[in-house]
Design a protein around this motif. Structure first.
Motif, PDB file in Angstrom:
ATOM      1  N   ARG A 184       2.617   1.781  -3.351  1.00  0.00           N
ATOM      2  CA  ARG A 184       1.708   2.313  -4.375  1.00  0.00           C
ATOM      3  C   ARG A 184       1.497   3.814  -4.177  1.00  0.00           C
ATOM      4  NH1 ARG A 184      -1.501  -0.430  -7.935  1.00  0.00           N
ATOM      5  NH2 ARG A 184      -3.402   0.599  -8.649  1.00  0.00           N
ATOM      6  N   GLN A 185       1.379   4.246  -2.928  1.00  0.00           N
ATOM      7  CA  GLN A 185       1.214   5.671  -2.648  1.00  0.00           C
ATOM      8  C   GLN A 185       2.437   6.466  -3.081  1.00  0.00           C
ATOM      9  OE1 GLN A 185      -0.649   6.874   1.171  1.00  0.00           O
ATOM     10  NE2 GLN A 185      -0.709   4.687   1.633  1.00  0.00           N
ATOM     11  N   GLU A 205      -6.078  10.668  -6.152  1.00  0.00           N
ATOM     12  CA  GLU A 205      -5.678   9.404  -6.774  1.00  0.00           C
ATOM     13  C   GLU A 205      -5.223   8.391  -5.726  1.00  0.00           C
ATOM     14  OE1 GLU A 205      -2.716   7.834 -10.341  1.00  0.00           O
ATOM     15  OE2 GLU A 205      -3.415   9.924 -10.302  1.00  0.00           O
ATOM     16  N   PRO A 232      -6.735  -1.048  -4.129  1.00  0.00           N
ATOM     17  CA  PRO A 232      -7.253  -2.235  -4.827  1.00  0.00           C
ATOM     18  C   PRO A 232      -6.232  -3.306  -5.140  1.00  0.00           C
ATOM     19  CG  PRO A 232      -8.184  -0.244  -5.769  1.00  0.00           C
ATOM     20  CD  PRO A 232      -7.138   0.182  -4.796  1.00  0.00           C
ATOM     21  N   ILE A 272       2.555   7.118  -6.794  1.00  0.00           N
ATOM     22  CA  ILE A 272       1.599   8.155  -7.190  1.00  0.00           C
ATOM     23  C   ILE A 272       2.114   9.532  -6.795  1.00  0.00           C
ATOM     24  CG2 ILE A 272      -0.737   9.052  -6.800  1.00  0.00           C
ATOM     25  CD1 ILE A 272      -1.635   6.128  -6.373  1.00  0.00           C
ATOM     26  N   CYS A 312     -15.478  11.810  -3.696  1.00  0.00           N
ATOM     27  CA  CYS A 312     -15.163  10.513  -4.297  1.00  0.00           C
ATOM     28  C   CYS A 312     -15.418   9.355  -3.353  1.00  0.00           C
ATOM     29  CB  CYS A 312     -13.694  10.473  -4.726  1.00  0.00           C
ATOM     30  SG  CYS A 312     -12.542  10.674  -3.359  1.00  0.00           S
ATOM     31  N   SER A 343      -8.219   6.760  -4.051  1.00  0.00           N
ATOM     32  CA  SER A 343      -9.061   5.958  -4.935  1.00  0.00           C
ATOM     33  C   SER A 343      -8.328   4.773  -5.565  1.00  0.00           C
ATOM     34  CB  SER A 343      -9.641   6.842  -6.054  1.00  0.00           C
ATOM     35  OG  SER A 343      -8.610   7.367  -6.868  1.00  0.00           O
ATOM     36  N   ARG A 344      -6.959   4.827  -5.604  1.00  0.00           N
ATOM     37  CA  ARG A 344      -6.236   3.796  -6.343  1.00  0.00           C
ATOM     38  C   ARG A 344      -5.182   3.039  -5.537  1.00  0.00           C
ATOM     39  NH1 ARG A 344      -3.258   5.636 -11.310  1.00  0.00           N
ATOM     40  NH2 ARG A 344      -2.901   3.401 -11.322  1.00  0.00           N
ATOM     41  N   ALA A 345      -4.837   3.492  -4.349  1.00  0.00           N
ATOM     42  CA  ALA A 345      -3.714   2.871  -3.642  1.00  0.00           C
ATOM     43  C   ALA A 345      -4.061   1.526  -3.021  1.00  0.00           C
ATOM     44  CB  ALA A 345      -3.179   3.812  -2.561  1.00  0.00           C
ATOM     45  N   CYS A 386       0.829  -1.206   0.000  1.00  0.00           N
ATOM     46  CA  CYS A 386       0.000   0.000   0.000  1.00  0.00           C
ATOM     47  C   CYS A 386       0.865   1.258   0.000  1.00  0.00           C
ATOM     48  CB  CYS A 386      -0.923  -0.018   1.207  1.00  0.00           C
ATOM     49  SG  CYS A 386      -1.982   1.432   1.339  1.00  0.00           S
ATOM     50  N   ARG A 430     -11.843   6.686   2.057  1.00  0.00           N
ATOM     51  CA  ARG A 430     -11.626   7.212   0.708  1.00  0.00           C
ATOM     52  C   ARG A 430     -11.978   8.687   0.607  1.00  0.00           C
ATOM     53  NH1 ARG A 430     -13.702   3.234  -3.913  1.00  0.00           N
ATOM     54  NH2 ARG A 430     -12.529   4.768  -5.099  1.00  0.00           N
TER      55      ARG A 430
END
Length: 229
Positions: free
Chosen positions: A85-86, A124, A131, A89, A228, A127-129, A82, A185
């Protein structure tokens, strides 16, 4: 040849980053850039500067409950994925991680377009980190984020045995406190952030009433929550 980084200087002949590739990821971007100044690195790192920045805090909602339900190895791998991924971004939006806060992080954005970039980055991240990081039946709770802009003091803190280069000040404190207002989120931003956004980005936020019973943030200061989540 001058450094391509934000801290313009004429580097030493042997660049630190080039000769310590394995160690560089342990350092923040400003420290890596300043170390390339060679003999001048120590004085540059020790010289505090005041700078206008955007500060982003993130953390995982429900992390304590999650840590009680899965093993330590799986927990570590999940948080590592996690966080990784952050970071990717954040770096895509030209920010950098200042430090880690267990299940979250603190990131810094500078430059003329920092407000909109930092906000789009935060949206982002939440919302994306998450899944991509699922192990068996265990899944992380959503990420919450807080974002504020203002002056910080940036420099070195510590003593002979342990030093860190970081940003401190009211701006940092407020960004951290705004994170506490975030639900799953969510990105919660201050009025100063919203004033610096493009119309398109600003439209993704709605005003919210701060909880006047809380004493850890100005109850009358306008804050905004993303649409979001």
């Amino acid at each position: 040849m001058e450094s391509p980084g934000r801290y313009r200087y004429r580097p030493a002949n042997t660049l630190y980053a080039a000769s310590h590739d394995w160690f560089s990821p342990y350092l923040s971007r400003p420290v890596r850039e300043l170390l390339d100044a060679g003999p001048h690195a120590r004085s540059l790192l020790r010289s505090p500067r005041n700078v206008d920045v955007c500060i982003l805090f993130t953390d995982i909602r429900g992390f304590t409950d999650l840590s009680r339900t899965i093993g330590s190895d799986r927990l570590f791998r999940t948080v590592d994925a996690c966080i990784g991924r952050q970071i990717r971004i954040i770096e895509h939006y030209d920010g950098y991680v200042d430090n880690f806060t267990g299940d979250g992080l603190m990131a810094v954005f500078e430059g003329p377009d920092m407000t909109d970039s930092a906000c789009r980055c935060a949206l982002e991240v939440v919302s994306r980190a998450l899944p991509a990081v699922r192990y068996g039946e265990a899944a992380l709770a959503p990420i919450g984020a807080g974002l504020h802009r203002g002056d910080v003091a940036m420099g070195t803190l510590g003593c002979e045995s342990r030093l860190t280069h970081t940003a401190i000040g009211d701006t940092v404190n407020r960004a951290a406190r705004l994170t506490g207002f975030a639900r799953g989120r969510d990105v919660v931003i201050s009025e100063r952030i919203r004033r610096g956004l493009s119309a398109e980005t600003a439209a993704r936020f709605a005003p919210v009433q701060a909880d006047r019973r809380r004493t850890d943030i100005d109850a009358i200061a306008p804050i905004y929550r993303s649409r979001c989540g």
